[in-house]
Design a protein around this motif. Structure first.
Motif, mmCIF file in Angstrom:
data_model
loop_
_atom_site.group_PDB
_atom_site.id
_atom_site.type_symbol
_atom_site.label_atom_id
_atom_site.label_comp_id
_atom_site.label_asym_id
_atom_site.label_seq_id
_atom_site.Cartn_x
_atom_site.Cartn_y
_atom_site.Cartn_z
ATOM 1 N N GLY A 93 -12.271 -1.626 7.624
ATOM 2 C CA GLY A 93 -11.641 -0.331 7.355
ATOM 3 C C GLY A 93 -10.433 -0.467 6.458
ATOM 4 N N TRP A 94 -9.611 -1.486 6.733
ATOM 5 C CA TRP A 94 -8.436 -1.733 5.888
ATOM 6 C C TRP A 94 -8.852 -2.099 4.469
ATOM 7 C CZ3 TRP A 94 -5.654 -5.436 9.799
ATOM 8 C CH2 TRP A 94 -5.064 -4.679 10.812
ATOM 9 N N VAL A 95 -9.827 -2.992 4.347
ATOM 10 C CA VAL A 95 -10.283 -3.434 3.026
ATOM 11 C C VAL A 95 -10.831 -2.247 2.239
ATOM 12 C CG1 VAL A 95 -12.018 -4.825 1.831
ATOM 13 C CG2 VAL A 95 -10.702 -5.826 3.701
ATOM 14 N N LEU A 96 -11.653 -1.437 2.880
ATOM 15 C CA LEU A 96 -12.228 -0.275 2.211
ATOM 16 C C LEU A 96 -11.138 0.713 1.778
ATOM 17 C CD1 LEU A 96 -14.794 1.206 1.339
ATOM 18 C CD2 LEU A 96 -14.795 2.296 3.591
ATOM 19 N N ALA A 97 -10.162 0.952 2.658
ATOM 20 C CA ALA A 97 -9.077 1.880 2.327
ATOM 21 C C ALA A 97 -8.242 1.368 1.159
ATOM 22 C CB ALA A 97 -8.196 2.111 3.549
ATOM 23 N N GLU A 128 -0.513 -7.174 -6.269
ATOM 24 C CA GLU A 128 -0.057 -7.173 -4.881
ATOM 25 C C GLU A 128 -1.171 -6.715 -3.941
ATOM 26 O OE1 GLU A 128 1.699 -5.696 -7.368
ATOM 27 O OE2 GLU A 128 3.338 -7.151 -7.531
ATOM 28 N N GLU A 129 -1.903 -5.696 -4.358
ATOM 29 C CA GLU A 129 -2.997 -5.192 -3.517
ATOM 30 C C GLU A 129 -4.110 -6.227 -3.374
ATOM 31 O OE1 GLU A 129 -2.484 -0.408 -4.283
ATOM 32 O OE2 GLU A 129 -3.620 -1.598 -5.728
ATOM 33 N N LYS A 130 -4.366 -6.990 -4.420
ATOM 34 C CA LYS A 130 -5.358 -8.061 -4.330
ATOM 35 C C LYS A 130 -4.897 -9.123 -3.340
ATOM 36 C CE LYS A 130 -7.128 -7.375 -8.984
ATOM 37 N NZ LYS A 130 -7.204 -7.898 -10.355
ATOM 38 N N GLN A 131 -3.606 -9.406 -3.327
ATOM 39 C CA GLN A 131 -3.080 -10.383 -2.374
ATOM 40 C C GLN A 131 -3.123 -9.837 -0.950
ATOM 41 O OE1 GLN A 131 0.741 -11.423 -4.000
ATOM 42 N NE2 GLN A 131 -0.133 -13.035 -5.275
ATOM 43 N N PHE A 132 -2.930 -8.525 -0.789
ATOM 44 C CA PHE A 132 -3.083 -7.908 0.530
ATOM 45 C C PHE A 132 -4.505 -8.114 1.040
ATOM 46 C CE2 PHE A 132 0.648 -5.017 -0.260
ATOM 47 C CZ PHE A 132 1.351 -5.381 0.864
ATOM 48 N N LEU A 133 -5.482 -7.933 0.167
ATOM 49 C CA LEU A 133 -6.877 -8.099 0.564
ATOM 50 C C LEU A 133 -7.149 -9.526 1.026
ATOM 51 C CD1 LEU A 133 -8.725 -6.018 -2.173
ATOM 52 C CD2 LEU A 133 -8.387 -5.436 0.232
ATOM 53 N N LYS A 134 -6.587 -10.504 0.328
ATOM 54 C CA LYS A 134 -6.758 -11.900 0.734
ATOM 55 C C LYS A 134 -6.112 -12.159 2.088
ATOM 56 C CE LYS A 134 -6.986 -13.806 -3.927
ATOM 57 N NZ LYS A 134 -6.303 -14.650 -4.922
ATOM 58 N N LEU A 135 -4.939 -11.575 2.299
ATOM 59 C CA LEU A 135 -4.232 -11.767 3.567
ATOM 60 C C LEU A 135 -4.964 -11.089 4.716
ATOM 61 C CD1 LEU A 135 -1.702 -12.813 5.049
ATOM 62 C CD2 LEU A 135 -0.648 -10.614 4.543
ATOM 63 N N VAL A 136 -5.509 -9.913 4.473
ATOM 64 C CA VAL A 136 -6.223 -9.174 5.519
ATOM 65 C C VAL A 136 -7.425 -9.977 6.003
ATOM 66 C CG1 VAL A 136 -7.694 -7.147 5.888
ATOM 67 C CG2 VAL A 136 -5.432 -6.870 4.900
ATOM 68 N N GLN A 157 -9.224 -0.747 -1.195
ATOM 69 C CA GLN A 157 -10.036 -0.751 -2.419
ATOM 70 C C GLN A 157 -10.238 0.648 -2.991
ATOM 71 O OE1 GLN A 157 -13.552 -2.822 -1.171
ATOM 72 N NE2 GLN A 157 -12.741 -4.819 -1.790
ATOM 73 N N THR A 158 -10.340 1.653 -2.141
ATOM 74 C CA THR A 158 -10.611 2.996 -2.654
ATOM 75 C C THR A 158 -9.336 3.756 -3.010
ATOM 76 O OG1 THR A 158 -10.738 3.850 -0.403
ATOM 77 C CG2 THR A 158 -12.808 3.256 -1.469
ATOM 78 N N ASN A 159 -8.308 3.651 -2.178
ATOM 79 C CA ASN A 159 -7.100 4.448 -2.400
ATOM 80 C C ASN A 159 -5.862 3.634 -2.731
ATOM 81 O OD1 ASN A 159 -8.584 6.759 -1.709
ATOM 82 N ND2 ASN A 159 -8.174 6.393 0.457
ATOM 83 N N GLY A 160 -5.956 2.327 -2.643
ATOM 84 C CA GLY A 160 -4.793 1.483 -2.848
ATOM 85 C C GLY A 160 -4.017 1.332 -1.546
ATOM 86 N N MET A 161 -3.035 0.484 -1.573
ATOM 87 C CA MET A 161 -2.206 0.232 -0.392
ATOM 88 C C MET A 161 -1.335 1.450 -0.118
ATOM 89 S SD MET A 161 -1.779 -2.102 1.754
ATOM 90 C CE MET A 161 -0.657 -2.651 2.993
ATOM 91 N N THR A 162 -1.179 1.777 1.168
ATOM 92 C CA THR A 162 -0.310 2.884 1.562
ATOM 93 C C THR A 162 0.633 2.407 2.658
ATOM 94 O OG1 THR A 162 -1.811 3.667 3.281
ATOM 95 C CG2 THR A 162 -2.116 4.601 1.069
ATOM 96 N N GLU A 163 1.670 3.178 2.897
ATOM 97 C CA GLU A 163 2.624 2.845 3.959
ATOM 98 C C GLU A 163 1.946 2.869 5.325
ATOM 99 O OE1 GLU A 163 5.752 1.774 3.894
ATOM 100 O OE2 GLU A 163 5.935 1.875 1.720
ATOM 101 N N LEU A 219 4.946 -9.593 0.763
ATOM 102 C CA LEU A 219 4.039 -8.797 -0.077
ATOM 103 C C LEU A 219 4.400 -7.316 -0.039
ATOM 104 C CD1 LEU A 219 0.504 -10.313 0.551
ATOM 105 C CD2 LEU A 219 1.715 -10.152 -1.614
ATOM 106 N N VAL A 220 4.787 -6.813 1.122
ATOM 107 C CA VAL A 220 5.166 -5.403 1.240
ATOM 108 C C VAL A 220 6.371 -5.116 0.354
ATOM 109 C CG1 VAL A 220 6.146 -3.670 2.798
ATOM 110 C CG2 VAL A 220 4.174 -4.999 3.515
ATOM 111 N N LYS A 221 7.359 -5.998 0.379
ATOM 112 C CA LYS A 221 8.547 -5.801 -0.464
ATOM 113 C C LYS A 221 8.177 -5.813 -1.940
ATOM 114 C CE LYS A 221 11.830 -7.730 2.806
ATOM 115 N NZ LYS A 221 12.754 -8.832 3.083
ATOM 116 N N ARG A 222 7.330 -6.764 -2.357
ATOM 117 C CA ARG A 222 6.906 -6.831 -3.760
ATOM 118 C C ARG A 222 6.091 -5.607 -4.147
ATOM 119 N NH1 ARG A 222 3.829 -12.081 -4.444
ATOM 120 N NH2 ARG A 222 3.230 -11.016 -6.331
ATOM 121 N N TRP A 223 5.210 -5.164 -3.244
ATOM 122 C CA TRP A 223 4.377 -3.987 -3.512
ATOM 123 C C TRP A 223 5.243 -2.743 -3.680
ATOM 124 C CZ3 TRP A 223 3.663 -0.006 0.240
ATOM 125 C CH2 TRP A 223 2.806 1.014 -0.182
#
Length: 91
Positions: free
Chosen positions: A28-32, A8-16, A34-40, A75-79
């Motif tokens: 900034g979003w991509v770096l965040a 899901e996080e990989k798909q977030f990166l593609k969407l971003v 990649q380093t910490n994972g997706m957050t709310e 994606l948010v729901k799946r994540w």
């Protein structure tokens, strides 16, 4: 240390990468992610950008933004489901 990205996080990166926003915000979003994972917090920031309607937006841009918003919310729901399922046994 880099965070292990879920599917899901990989798909977030593609969407971003497709979201029309300034490069420094996108990076900034991509770096965040990649380093910490997706957050709310990141999800809320992206949602705000996608729901904000720029003045004078063309119809095709509006439709593309709408499609991106639908894809993002899915994606948010799946994540969230994957994250909660992963942490279910730890309680």
């Amino acid at each position: 240390m880099a965070h292990h990205l879920s599917a899901e996080e990989k798909q977030f990166l593609k969407l971003v990468e497709k979201i029309p926003v300034e490069d420094d915000v996108r990076e900034g979003w991509v770096l965040a992610i990649q380093t910490n994972g997706m957050t709310e917090d990141i999800a809320e920031e992206i949602r705000k950008v996608l729901t904000t309607v720029p003045e004078g937006e063309s119809e095709t841009s509006e439709m593309a933004r709408g499609r991106s918003l639908v894809e993002f919310m899915t994606l948010v729901k799946r994540w969230r489901l994957a994250y909660q399922s992963k942490n279910f046994g730890r309680r």
